[in-house]
Enzyme design. Structure first.
Site, short mmCIF file in Angstrom:
data_model
loop_
_atom_site.label_atom_id
_atom_site.label_comp_id
_atom_site.label_asym_id
_atom_site.label_seq_id
_atom_site.Cartn_x
_atom_site.Cartn_y
_atom_site.Cartn_z
CB SER A 199 65.64 -1.55 54.60
OG SER A 199 66.92 -2.13 54.79
CE1 TYR A 212 67.48 1.05 50.02
CE2 TYR A 212 68.46 0.14 52.01
CZ TYR A 212 67.50 0.08 51.01
OH TYR A 212 66.58 -0.93 51.02
#
Length: 412
Positions: A199, A212
């Site tokens: 990501s 995250y």
């Protein structure tokens, strides 16, 4: 030769051309600046040209792909696409009898095989390896492993339980390590590929998404190290780093429910320090971020990059889906730290925590700093302006300590 070779040559040819043009003026700084600028511009131009080029794929005959996290989202769509292209697809699902797995089997051909895989459990990953190894036979080889399984956590650090940090890390970071290590013998035979879905949060840490981002940073670092170590085996490693899209991982309801659960698990001191108004503003901010997620019809751009990483003739090391996102990421990485921090904080809750509000109510007037006194302030005179500090040029006359003759200076 590969496009990457021409990419590098083109960048440096333009850089040296710029240096030669200005070399007659003997401006060393100008030469260096123009050379670096030319190299960057050439790099961007070549990348833009490569983005626009038509992608070609390898022959899928005799090649199998193992994908984790195929219940929903990117994994399910990639499995269907690769199956239609002619690859033998092994789709790892957390719930092999769940709705997502059943829908996947309806959309794909009978050749696709669903496997039960929880990437946090060694025995399930090992069982998947044995199943695929026995199923391949002589006509098939495992060409690629796609580490796609992932989960998200949207919460500030003080509210996030250690168990949640551990859960996110187990799936997003240790999961790809566990799967890749287990399947390495088959990839070594095929000289295939490892694809990791990371990501942009693995490059930049956004406040409120620290757990995250930490896990994705670890995934990116793992990919970088693995890529270097696997060159001796002929195995290539690729990352796909999308931004936020409208997938099940970004559904507002489950995110808010998890946030409520974390909040109620906090100590009384933490809840009192932040206050209910702050947590409400944080939820509003999260919803705003989720509403700005790219729509589901844009997910195709991510799947296109994933397919190219798995089956492209000349795959990239790193994929950032969509040209606009690539430009934004490039600009973001070029910002000074303070400016980037200001940019990130500007999109965070603007409601002050309850503790800060309480301090402001009780705060006593500050004593005036003499350096900031203005003319007329309580008749204290003109503002004092602080100039450069002047060094003390006088020599310090140091009185030596009395030391007896033949006595050591230091005693131990």
């Amino acid at each position: 030769m590969s496009m990457r070779f021409y990419h590098m040559v083109g960048a440096w040819v333009l850089a040296w051309a710029a240096l030669l043009v200005v070399s007659q003026r003997s401006w060393a700084v100008s030469c260096l600046a123009l050379g670096l600028m030319a190299a960057h511009i050439a790099d961007w131009v070549m990348k833009a040209a490569k983005n626009a080029m038509r992608r070609t794929c390898i022959d899928p005959t005799g090649k199998a792909i193992f994908i984790t996290g195929c219940d929903t989202g990117f994994g399910r769509l990639l499995a269907v696409r690769l199956d239609k292209m002619g690859f033998k697809v092994y789709a790892g699902c957390l719930l092999p009898n769940g709705e997502g797995a059943c829908l996947l089997q309806q959309e794909a051909s009978a050749k696709l095989k669903v496997l039960s895989v929880d990437v946090t459990k060694d025995d399930e990953v090992r069982a998947a390896y044995k199943t695929i190894e026995n199923d391949l036979g002589e006509d098939l080889s495992l060409w690629a492993v796609v580490n796609n399984a992932g989960i998200a956590a949207f919460t500030e650090i003080e509210w996030c339980p250690i168990s949640e940090f551990r859960r996110v890390y187990e799936v997003n970071s240790l999961g790809p390590i566990r799967v890749t290590k287990e399947f390495m013998p088959l990839l070594r035979e095929s000289k295939g590929r490892v694809v990791l879905v990371a990501s942009l949060a693995g490059r930049y840490t956004f406040p409120g998404f620290t757990a995250y981002s930490m896990s994705k940073h670890a995934t990116v670092s793992f990919a970088d190290g693995l890529r270097l170590e696997m060159q001796k085996w002929g195995i290539s490693v690729h990352t796909v780093e999308p931004t936020l899209y409208r997938t099940p991982i970004s559904q507002e309801g489950p995110i808010h429910n998890a946030l409520d659960r974390f909040w109620h698990q906090c100590s009384e001191d933490v809840r009192k320090s932040y206050g209910d108004e702050y947590i409400k503003d944080f939820k509003t901010t999260i919803s705003s971020h989720l509403n700005r997620a790219k729509p589901s019809e844009k997910i195709k751009e991510v799947i296109d990059d994933m397919v190219d990483a798995v089956a492209g003739d000349d795959p990239k090391i790193r994929y950032v889906p969509s040209v606009i996102t690539q430009i934004r990421a490039k600009l973001l990485s070029s910002l000074p730290d303070n400016l980037r921090d200001h940019f990130f904080l500007s999109s965070q809750p603007q409601t002050p925590p309850a503790y800060v509000t309480e301090l402001r109510k009780k705060k006593k007037p500050r004593l005036m700093d003499p350096r900031t006194i203005r003319p007329g302030d309580q008749g204290r005179g003109k503002r004092l302006v602080r100039m450069f500090s002047m060094p003390n040029w006088t020599k310090n006359e140091m009185t030596p300590s009395p030391v007896k003759e033949n006595e050591p200076m230091f005693k131990f």
